[in-house]
Design an enzyme around this catalytic site. Structure first.
Site, PDB file in Angstrom:
ATOM      1  N   LYS A  14      39.836  29.860  29.136  1.00  0.00           N
ATOM      2  CA  LYS A  14      40.592  29.775  29.299  1.00  0.00           C
ATOM      3  C   LYS A  14      41.517  28.273  29.046  1.00  0.00           C
ATOM      4  CE  LYS A  14      41.462  31.785  33.465  1.00  0.00           C
ATOM      5  NZ  LYS A  14      40.253  31.638  34.178  1.00  0.00           N
ATOM      6  N   ARG A  90      48.876  34.846  39.272  1.00  0.00           N
ATOM      7  CA  ARG A  90      47.174  34.964  39.233  1.00  0.00           C
ATOM      8  C   ARG A  90      47.070  36.301  40.154  1.00  0.00           C
ATOM      9  NH1 ARG A  90      42.079  31.292  39.514  1.00  0.00           N
ATOM     10  NH2 ARG A  90      43.110  28.971  39.091  1.00  0.00           N
ATOM     11  N   ARG A 129      26.373  26.340  33.495  1.00  0.00           N
ATOM     12  CA  ARG A 129      27.154  24.886  33.749  1.00  0.00           C
ATOM     13  C   ARG A 129      26.630  24.827  34.242  1.00  0.00           C
ATOM     14  NH1 ARG A 129      33.511  26.532  34.543  1.00  0.00           N
ATOM     15  NH2 ARG A 129      32.560  27.341  36.732  1.00  0.00           N
ATOM     16  N   ARG A 131      26.216  24.137  37.519  1.00  0.00           N
ATOM     17  CA  ARG A 131      26.998  24.344  38.727  1.00  0.00           C
ATOM     18  C   ARG A 131      26.439  24.713  40.369  1.00  0.00           C
ATOM     19  NH1 ARG A 131      33.460  24.141  37.937  1.00  0.00           N
ATOM     20  NH2 ARG A 131      33.474  23.376  36.075  1.00  0.00           N
ATOM     21  N   ARG A 142      33.628  36.119  42.840  1.00  0.00           N
ATOM     22  CA  ARG A 142      35.307  36.071  42.273  1.00  0.00           C
ATOM     23  C   ARG A 142      35.354  36.431  41.004  1.00  0.00           C
ATOM     24  NH1 ARG A 142      32.775  29.919  39.322  1.00  0.00           N
ATOM     25  NH2 ARG A 142      35.544  30.146  38.734  1.00  0.00           N
TER      26      ARG A 142
END
Length: 187
Positions: A14, A90, A129, A131, A142
């Protein structure tokens, strides 16, 4: 003038796509995270309120987020060129508040771009990623939160006839092209 919301699970692309479209068509990109940080930095009343929650590691309540979004949507660049919202709404109450706010501002939504990416691809992307907080368990949690809180917006906007679903898997440029076509833009 372009008035669009980007919707999709975490890691769907997004932010990447919203920034690309915003830059190419000179439309303000409004990211909830960016706005919160800016409001805190500028020391606005809502920013101070948001900071109290953020400092405690708590989620900023809807009324504060909605107030901050309202402040941003009331600014002249948005009134002149529209907006691309990324990270808001959201939840259904946020979507309903946004509808009301946009009606008051005379800025009804044109489209909601839903980037559809399956869970396994999301897990793969977010793990890549690298992280520290992106463990498979955290990512799957999530996704579950997204399914419960945000996924109902797909039906909400579909029923309004403004949802466009784009497969968010593939080359970034190809996905951008599909989004441009769905928005009636001449890529």
């Amino acid at each position: 003038m372009l008035k669009v919301v980007f919707l999709g699970p975490p890691g769907a692309g997004k932010g990447t796509q919203a920034v690309r479209i915003a830059e190419k068509y000179n439309v303000p990109h409004i990211s909830t995270g960016d706005i919160l940080r800016a409001a805190v930095k500028e020391g606005t009343e809502l920013g101070k309120l948001a900071k109290e929650y953020m400092d405690k590691g708590e989620l900023v309540p809807d009324d504060v987020i909605i107030g901050i979004i309202r402040e941003r949507l009331s600014q002249s660049d948005v009134r002149e060129r529209g907006f691309i919202l990324d990270g808001f709404p959201r939840t259904l109450p946020q979507a309903e508040a946004l509808d009301k706010m946009l009606a008051e501002l005379g800025l009804p939504l044109d489209k909601v771009v839903y980037l559809n990416v399956d869970d396994e691809e999301i897990v793969k992307r977010l793990l890549a990623r690298g992280r520290a907080d992106d463990t498979e368990e955290v990512i799957r949690n999530r996704l579950e939160v997204y399914r419960k809180q945000t996924a109902p917006l797909i039906d909400y906007y579909s029923e309004k006839g403004i949802l466009v679903e784009i497969c968010g898997v593939g080359e970034i440029d190809e996905i951008t092209k599909k989004i441009e076509e769905s928005l009636g833009l001449n890529g």
